[in-house]
Design a protein around this motif. Structure first.
Motif, short mmCIF file in Angstrom:
data_model
loop_
_atom_site.label_atom_id
_atom_site.label_comp_id
_atom_site.label_asym_id
_atom_site.label_seq_id
_atom_site.Cartn_x
_atom_site.Cartn_y
_atom_site.Cartn_z
N PHE A 199 19.50 -22.45 7.96
CA PHE A 199 18.41 -22.13 7.04
C PHE A 199 17.62 -20.96 7.62
O PHE A 199 16.79 -21.11 8.51
CB PHE A 199 17.53 -23.37 6.89
CG PHE A 199 16.41 -23.22 5.90
CD1 PHE A 199 16.67 -23.08 4.54
CD2 PHE A 199 15.09 -23.23 6.33
CE1 PHE A 199 15.63 -22.96 3.63
CE2 PHE A 199 14.05 -23.11 5.42
CZ PHE A 199 14.32 -22.97 4.07
N GLU B 35 25.36 -30.61 24.14
CA GLU B 35 26.36 -30.09 23.21
C GLU B 35 26.90 -28.73 23.64
O GLU B 35 27.96 -28.32 23.23
CB GLU B 35 25.78 -29.98 21.81
CG GLU B 35 25.47 -31.34 21.20
CD GLU B 35 24.71 -31.24 19.89
OE1 GLU B 35 24.94 -32.09 19.03
OE2 GLU B 35 23.87 -30.32 19.73
N PRO C 162 15.15 -18.90 6.62
CA PRO C 162 13.69 -18.74 6.62
C PRO C 162 13.00 -19.40 7.81
O PRO C 162 11.87 -19.04 8.16
CB PRO C 162 13.27 -19.40 5.30
CG PRO C 162 14.46 -19.27 4.42
CD PRO C 162 15.64 -19.40 5.32
N LEU C 163 13.66 -20.40 8.45
CA LEU C 163 13.04 -21.01 9.63
C LEU C 163 13.90 -20.79 10.88
O LEU C 163 13.76 -21.50 11.88
CB LEU C 163 12.79 -22.50 9.40
CG LEU C 163 11.76 -22.83 8.30
CD1 LEU C 163 11.64 -24.33 8.10
CD2 LEU C 163 10.39 -22.23 8.63
N LYS D 14 21.84 -26.88 11.79
CA LYS D 14 22.76 -27.61 10.92
C LYS D 14 22.90 -26.99 9.55
O LYS D 14 23.94 -27.10 8.92
CB LYS D 14 22.29 -29.06 10.76
CG LYS D 14 22.43 -29.88 12.02
CD LYS D 14 21.96 -31.29 11.73
CE LYS D 14 22.69 -32.32 12.55
NZ LYS D 14 22.22 -33.68 12.21
N LYS D 15 21.82 -26.41 9.05
CA LYS D 15 21.86 -25.87 7.68
C LYS D 15 21.90 -24.35 7.67
O LYS D 15 21.97 -23.75 6.60
CB LYS D 15 20.63 -26.35 6.89
CG LYS D 15 20.47 -27.85 6.83
CD LYS D 15 21.46 -28.46 5.86
CE LYS D 15 21.35 -29.98 5.89
NZ LYS D 15 22.55 -30.63 5.37
N ARG E 299 16.73 -28.35 13.51
CA ARG E 299 17.82 -28.93 12.72
C ARG E 299 18.17 -28.05 11.54
O ARG E 299 19.34 -27.82 11.24
CB ARG E 299 17.37 -30.28 12.16
CG ARG E 299 17.84 -31.45 12.95
CD ARG E 299 17.66 -32.69 12.10
NE ARG E 299 17.38 -33.83 12.94
CZ ARG E 299 17.01 -35.01 12.49
NH1 ARG E 299 16.82 -35.19 11.19
NH2 ARG E 299 16.81 -36.00 13.31
N LEU E 300 17.11 -27.56 10.86
CA LEU E 300 17.36 -26.71 9.69
C LEU E 300 18.13 -25.46 10.10
O LEU E 300 19.03 -25.01 9.39
CB LEU E 300 16.02 -26.32 9.04
CG LEU E 300 15.41 -27.41 8.14
CD1 LEU E 300 13.92 -27.14 7.92
CD2 LEU E 300 16.14 -27.44 6.80
N PHE F 23 21.00 -30.38 21.06
CA PHE F 23 20.93 -31.16 22.29
C PHE F 23 21.64 -30.39 23.39
O PHE F 23 22.73 -29.86 23.16
CB PHE F 23 21.59 -32.52 22.09
CG PHE F 23 20.94 -33.32 21.00
CD1 PHE F 23 19.77 -34.02 21.26
CD2 PHE F 23 21.46 -33.34 19.73
CE1 PHE F 23 19.14 -34.73 20.24
CE2 PHE F 23 20.84 -34.04 18.71
CZ PHE F 23 19.67 -34.74 18.96
N THR G 181 11.66 -30.48 15.84
CA THR G 181 13.01 -31.00 15.60
C THR G 181 13.51 -30.60 14.22
O THR G 181 14.65 -30.18 14.04
CB THR G 181 13.00 -32.54 15.73
OG1 THR G 181 12.44 -32.89 16.99
CG2 THR G 181 14.40 -33.11 15.63
N GLN G 182 12.63 -30.72 13.23
CA GLN G 182 13.05 -30.36 11.87
C GLN G 182 13.42 -28.89 11.77
O GLN G 182 14.40 -28.52 11.13
CB GLN G 182 11.93 -30.70 10.88
CG GLN G 182 11.76 -32.21 10.71
CD GLN G 182 10.60 -32.58 9.81
OE1 GLN G 182 9.70 -31.78 9.57
NE2 GLN G 182 10.61 -33.80 9.30
#
Lengths: 320, 446, 642
Positions: free
Chosen positions: B257, B85, B259-260, B254-255, B250-251, B82, B246-247
């Motif tokens: 991740f 932030e 690969p994405l 937050k994670k 987020r990945l 967001f 969004t996913q």
């Protein structure tokens, strides 16, 4: 590769607020509209429920306004001369709600009288079965002077009265409380101010289920980003369990976009702005959809074509 | 996972030697946490700490650069979900699609119009970033010719669209030495496309019908040594594209991740209807796209999108300011009074609201005090007689008001003498300190 | 340009000034010192004078009643001379003496195990020199050095020329018995030769005090402790208003004033030196000593005070990017600084961190021990700048938030300092809305001081007289809540019970000012904690400094959201931590080293750099706070009392 999608788990949810009352509930509306109730960020259907779609209110006035864009005059035509006719036209254009703004003065130049305000409200209620939002002219004293008799004359209708502001909220909130109406708490693009006014109004005894909040927005190009982020923050706070932010949000996009030069004016503007009408409608539509995606529950619009486009976008966004 | 200032501080030498240019190790650590400085600024950091910090320093969304002769666009490198932030850093590139089955003249005309397009917005010139050339013909030579046609009128960066590796090879050959985006690799052609990407050092868009498939593909492609990728998760309606974008964000945020952890490319041009296209493009701009491909160009479509992009990518950490200028409240006449205040939004709004409520026609001059309130600006030397006098001149106040009298905020009464010197022939009045006292002051004194 | 004659009733002679001269300036030329606590900004109204004839033009008449204006009263700082004038100057308000520090000097504990031999840099040696004769024609100075080498193993010395000029005479006066006072080590030159500070004829008994002084130059009050460096005991505590107040109450006004001309800068320097020298006189008199016996001084104070004291331009403190000229000031001598004590005395100005975090805060951290604890500690100096420090032994962060002077009683209509006649605590009956209050000195009230304002605000809030936003509920059935010229107000004391016969009330504008002040301070806490990612709940102790820290009522301060809602045993009130730090640094070189280390490792967080502070501020701009979950004990109080 199986990707594990991170889902936010929220502890809070937005209050569902019902606008308007049918006869059985003490009003005269043929239908009511419920907004709010979200359990997740806008349209994240994979992780939580969005039980009520965002809705569109169409703004009309108690008399033909002197300062609206010619594009709007062209769109509404002679209906603008009569609030009842205008409300009907708005309903036909796809409005979910009617938002009636009372003028500062009558066409004779004198301040709008309480009687004239009550008459206009009654005329609109008679012309449409949709729930109604009534805004005063925006000056504290006159707002109070007009909205109190309107509230009393329409007791039980669950009208939405606007606008409560931090320096002037007591009178409107009190009359809403006494006459079974709702209010809008408007603050100036700040998360804390929004929360503070909600606290002050609920401290008076008006239940949160009868308050909508308007965090204020600028139009595209005129501060939309502030409204955008304030709404994102408020909605996140609500979902995180902050009770004083768990109210559905309304934004008055029509008035904001149609006072911009991009919306209002066709002549003497840069060629790079392109076709006036399409640009103006884009301006209103994009402002609305962008804010709906940031958490708006009710957008107030002015142009019928924008209403159509925004509603189409909402339908698309609500498709799971 | 991003480390906090204190966590980073514990990995630093803690000698407060100032060699990094910051007064203390903790100050430096906090700048590192905010990603406002590079770790290499500290000459004394241990290898072990370096290794630990490098992991947290890598951006969760990879920075992707497209280059052409004289142009460059960077997207990605985002660190938040967001904008409030922190901020969104790299604006998504807006590209106009052209097809290789259009006559060359039509392509050139369309591209030339886009290339020349600029529109002014708050002192900036906004324009589009480049072109997405799509192979509809399926023919390598035709594709290369279309790209050549584009290049005769515009040097802006390109996205090349074809799933046929041979066609793509021809396209890349037409812009040899550039770094266009190759669109794209899917489950069938990924190896050949990866080879091309490697050969041309160009970023590669990866197409998948689900996040699972996308992640699998990017890993495979990464295995071939390709680092720079862009994702097309396939959603073309408002609901799916919002959720997918969004996913993915987020990945990555937050994670972490990997690969994405790449920018997304969106195709509002596939909407079919210009009204819907605008709405899709607006969503892509606000919600995480790195590249946005539009269909036919028209200024009334593009102008609002360019403005939206500026707005969303404005740094929200900066104080909210209003535009300095001479504001009209309640339809002032030349003889109406003139007040002055600063351009901090809250200051402006509290003054403007009080004045508006009086119904007295008034000129309100908003001086550029770098977004500070009256007292703060005065303390910091951003709201002094010189600046106020300069505003009077810049905003041509003398042409608009007939009564040469200016009302200062009471907090800066001390400026009245200097202001009289700066504005010969003007009368300087001192108003109240608080905006709430303005109505009484205006009614009694003005 | 036309010239005009201005005649002041209390001046010896009229003055002639050009058109456009400020009346205050004309008064100054006539030798009249008109009080201008606001620095000539037309804010305080204390410079009102009466023009009985002639023509003057006023830009502002704020703080003057219509009757006063009718009678010809004008603000001297806002009025320009435009013709010949006759002016009556009302008796100037004398700066009141502060009660507290002077009246009940706190007993200051000497640091445990204080040993001047190991801790003190100032050393005193009684020396017996062999007199010269024809066989021993050694020079006087070598003779002194030899004696010191034999007595104290100090081989060589530094000395200033003025002292050197007197050495021979002193040796002879004492008949070759002398007492030498040496500064053996300074923080900025640990390996330098010891320096001769004083040479006294004869042998001074070792039980005689050796004087040093710790000074805190506050923007408002200057405090001085006279210390016997042998025992470490504080033998006299004195305090006086900072003489610079006449040229501005806040640091910004003073920086601007001093920056206008070299004369002004000199004047500011002299004003504060005047205050300090008076304090030396007074303190020394009390212990029957002479200021000339003072051998060492440590000075604490905010960065602006330090710059103005030393005549170092302070303009860049207030201008972006807000840098001081110097944070670590080298060791100076009393003569160069301008102190009327032994001119050779060592003057050690303690180190600051940044423009708005000065030596007073470094000293506060030292004396509060914030830098030497494992507990995460929040230290605040409640004052105009609301400096806050968060940290522990491992790290320290600090910020300053401009809270404004509301809690010092300034900028509030009936506000005043904590002196006789100030309402210092208020209780309001929740049913009748009638107040009871306590007045300093027990007499009729004249105004409300900071602690009174905090307690009043807390009471108004808990009794529902104001809502959480600070709006007065004017519908209440009590004459005490009424519509004033600034909106709602609450009358604390009716005119028939006050010293000046006027009602004492708190207005809507006052409430806003207090809310802003408390919000700024609280927001400072929040931002500091956020900047290092420390949740509020992990803070283990809260140390409150500032002279104000003595009176503050924790419960009320928490009620209004000024201080965080923590268990009461977390709070500790320390009083003036700045002078305590100066005292510790005066006594012990290890403390002096520690304070340098503190200043170096404190990390300054600039609050104006982004929106975080603003957001925290807006959130705190509510009673007690927008986020009520931060104040569980207050929400409980609201349910029981409301």
């Amino acid at each position: 590769m199986a990707v594990e999608i991170p889902k936010d788990t929220w502890t809070g949810e937005v209050h569902a607020v019902t606008l308007g009352a049918i006869e059985a509930d003490g009003g005269t509306r043929t239908k009511t509209v419920t907004v709010g109730g979200e359990k997740t960020l806008p349209f994240m259907h994979f992780e939580g429920e969005t039980p009520n779609a965002p809705v569109v209110a169409v703004e009309i006035k108690d008399r033909r306004p002197d300062d609206w864009s010619p594009l709007l005059e062209e769109a509404w035509g002679s209906a603008m001369d009569d609030p009842a006719a205008w409300a009907k036209a708005a309903e036909e254009a796809g409005a979910d709600l009617i938002q009636l703004s009372l003028s500062l003065t009558g066409s004779d130049g004198n301040p709008t009288t309480p009687q004239a305000a009550v008459d206009a409200v009654k005329a609109v209620l008679g012309a449409t079965g949709l729930p109604l939002l009534v805004f005063g002219p925006g000056q504290a004293d006159l707002d109070n002077e007009l909205l109190v008799p309107v509230a009393e004359a329409t007791k039980g209708e669950r009208l939405v009265l606007g606008l409560c502001e931090d320096k002037n909220y007591r009178t409107i909130a009190a009359t809403a409380m006494a006459n079974d109406h709702l209010v809008i708490a408007r603050t100036a693009m700040d998360v804390n101010l929004a929360k503070q006014l909600n606290i002050l109004i609920s401290d008076m005894g008006l239940p949160l289920e009868r308050i909508l909040m308007d965090p204020t927005t600028g139009a595209l190009g005129y501060g939309i980003e502030y409204g955008y982020s304030v709404m994102e923050r408020l909605r996140m706070a609500a979902l995180q369990g902050d009770a004083m932010t768990q109210l559905p949000m309304i934004v008055t996009i029509g008035i904001e976009t149609w006072k911009t030069k991009e919306g209002k004016v066709g002549d003497g503007v840069p060629e790079a702005w392109g076709d006036w009408k399409e640009r103006a409608i884009n301006w209103e539509t994009l402002t609305a959809v962008t804010l709906i995606e940031s958490a708006a529950d009710i957008v107030v619009l002015r142009h019928p074509e924008s209403v159509k486009r925004v509603k189409a976008a909402v339908t698309d966004l609500m498709t799971v | 996972m991003a480390l906090s200032g204190i966590q980073i501080y514990k990995l630093l030498p803690q000698t407060n030697c100032k060699d990094c240019g910051f007064p203390t190790c903790l100050a430096f650590a906090m700048k590192l946490a905010a990603k406002q400085v590079e770790l290499s600024a500290c000459p004394h950091v241990s290898e072990e700490a370096k290794a630990q910090l490098a992991e947290s320093a890598a951006p969760p969304v990879r920075l992707i650069t497209l280059k052409s002769n004289g142009h460059e666009i960077k997207v990605g490198n985002e660190v938040v979900l967001f904008r409030h932030e922190k901020t969104f850093y790299n604006k998504p590139g807006l590209f106009i699609r052209v097809r290789d089955d259009q006559p060359a003249d039509a392509v050139k005309a369309a591209v030339a119009a886009v290339d020349a397009y600029t529109v002014g917005y708050v002192g900036m010139d906004l324009g589009l970033d480049g072109f997405a050339v799509e192979s509809v013909s399926g023919d390598a030579a035709t594709f290369a010719a279309a790209i050549g046609a584009v290049r005769t009128v515009s040097g802006r960066p390109l996205v090349l669209i074809s799933k046929d590796a041979q066609v793509m090879a021809a396209g890349l050959g037409a812009v040899d030495g550039e770094q266009p985006l190759i669109y794209g690799a899917d489950g069938d052609n990924w190896e050949a496309m990866a080879d091309l990407a490697k050969q041309h050092k160009a970023p590669l868009a990866v197409i998948g019908s689900s996040l699972d498939e996308l992640a699998e593909l990017t890993e495979k492609i990464k295995g071939k040594g390709i680092e720079d990728m862009v994702l097309d998760p396939g959603g073309r309606d408002l609901s799916t594209s919002l959720v997918q974008a969004t996913q993915i964000r987020r990945l990555s945020i937050k994670k972490n991740f990997r690969p994405l952890g790449y920018p997304i490319i969106a195709f509002p041009c596939d909407a079919g209807d210009p009204a819907r296209e605008s709405v899709l493009a607006a969503q892509a701009i606000a919600k995480y796209a790195g590249f946005v491909v539009l269909g036919d160009f028209s200024p009334e479509k593009v102008y609002p999108l360019l403005v939206l992009r500026e707005n969303i990518y404005t740094d929200p950490q900066k104080p909210i300011q209003v535009q300095p200028g001479l504001y009209e409240i309640n339809d002032p006449k030349p003889e109406s009074p003139l007040l002055v205040t600063t351009n901090f939004s809250i200051t402006y709004f509290s003054v403007a609201n009080e004045v508006e409520a009086t119904g007295i026609p008034t000129w309100l001059m908003v001086a550029d005090a770098e977004g500070m309130s009256v007292l703060t600006a005065w303390a910091a030397g951003k709201f002094d007689a010189e600046r106020i006098a300069k505003s009077v001149k810049t905003f041509n106040v003398e042409d608009k008001v007939s009564q040469k009298r200016i009302v200062l905020p009471g907090h800066v009464a001390v400026l009245s003498g200097e202001l009289e010197e700066e504005l010969p022939g003007w009368e300087v009045k001192v108003g109240p300190r608080e905006a709430v006292d303005l109505p009484a002051f205006m009614k009694q004194v003005l | 340009m036309a010239e005009h004659t201005v005649t002041f009733d209390i001046a010896d002679e009229p003055v002639v000034v050009p058109t456009g001269t400020m009346l205050a300036e004309a008064a100054r030329l006539a030798g009249i010192d008109i009080m201008q606590p606001c620095g000539g900004q037309g804010r305080c109204g204390r410079c009102a004078v009466q023009v009985t004839s002639g023509s003057a033009r006023s830009r502002s008449a704020q703080r003057l009643s219509p009757e006063a204006i009718e009678q010809g009263f004008v603000l001297a700082c806002q009025t320009v001379v435009e013709g010949d004038l006759t002016v009556v100057v009302p008796p100037q308000e004398k700066v009141e003496r502060r009660l507290t520090t002077d009246r009940v000097a706190a007993e200051i504990a000497v640091p445990v195990g204080y040993d001047p031999h190991s801790a003190q840099t100032i050393r005193r040696f009684s020396l017996m020199l062999s007199p010269p004769d024809m066989a021993d024609q050694t020079d006087d100075w070598s003779r002194l050095e030899t004696a010191l080498r034999q007595e104290a193993d100090i081989p060589r010395l530094r000395v200033s020329l003025p002292l050197l000029q007197r050495v021979g005479a002193i040796l002879r006066e004492g008949e070759w018995q002398v007492t030498a006072v040496l500064d053996t080590e300074t923080w900025d030159c640990e390996r330098c030769l010891p320096r001769l500070v004083d040479l006294i004829p004869g042998r001074v008994p070792h039980t005689m005090p050796l004087w040093g002084a710790a000074i805190d130059i506050g923007t408002t009050t200057v405090s001085l402790w006279l210390v016997d460096l042998i025992t470490g005991k504080v033998e006299a505590q004195v305090a006086e208003y900072n003489g610079q107040i006449a040229r501005g109450e806040d640091v910004i006004s003073r920086i601007i004033y001093a920056g206008k001309s070299d004369d002004n800068s000199r004047e500011m320097r002299e004003l504060v030196l005047g205050t300090i020298n008076e304090l030396f006189e007074k303190a020394c008199k009390r212990v029957k000593a002479s200021p000339a016996e003072v051998a060492k001084v440590t000075i604490s104070g905010n960065s602006t005070m330090m710059h103005l004291l030393l005549g170092i331009p302070a303009e860049n403190i207030r201008l972006s990017p807000f840098v001081t000229a110097v944070n670590q000031i080298p060791t100076l001598s009393a003569g160069e600084v301008g102190l009327d004590i032994n001119p050779e005395a060592t003057v050690d100005c303690l180190p600051g961190v940044a423009s708005y975090v000065g030596a007073d805060i470094s000293a506060g951290v030292l004396s509060s021990g914030t830098d030497d604890t494992d507990a995460i500690t929040l230290f605040i100096d409640v004052g105009t700048n609301g400096e806050t420090v968060l940290g522990s032994r491992e790290w320290l962060v600090t910020c300053a938030c401009s809270a404004g002077p509301a809690f010092e009683g300034a900028g509030v209509r009936d506000g005043m300092r904590a002196t006789v006649g100030a309402i210092e605590e208020v209780w309001v009956n929740a049913n009748t809305f009638e107040p009871t209050y306590r007045v300093i000195g027990g007499k009729q009230p004249r105004g409300i001081c900071g602690s009174g304002l905090i307690s009043l605000l807390g009471e108004l809030f808990l009794t529902g007289i104001i809502d959480k936003g600070g709006n007065f509920n004017v519908d209440l059935d009590t004459p005490r809540v009424r519509e004033g010229e600034h909106g709602g107000e609450y009358v604390v004391a009716w005119g028939d019970g006050t010293e000046h016969g006027r009602d004492i009330a708190i207005t809507r504008v006052d409430v806003d000012n207090l809310l802003r002040a408390k919000a700024a301070i609280y927001a400072g806490f929040t931002v500091l904690a956020d900047s290092v990612g420390i949740p509020f709940e992990t803070i283990e102790q809260m140390l409150v400094g500032g002279s104000f820290g003595k009176y503050i009522n924790i419960e009320k301060a928490v009620d209004i959201g000024l201080l965080p809602d923590m268990p009461w045993d977390h709070f500790q009130f320390l009083g003036n931590t700045s002078i305590k730090g100066a005292y510790l640094a005066l006594l012990d070189k290890r403390s002096r080293r520690r304070i340098r280390d503190i200043a170096t490792r404190m990390t300054y967080i600039e609050l104006s750099a982004d929106n975080t502070f603003y957001d925290a501020f807006m959130s705190a701009l509510f009673l007690p706070h927008t986020d009520l979950s931060r104040f569980p004990s207050v929400s409980e109080a609201m349910t029981t009392k409301g």
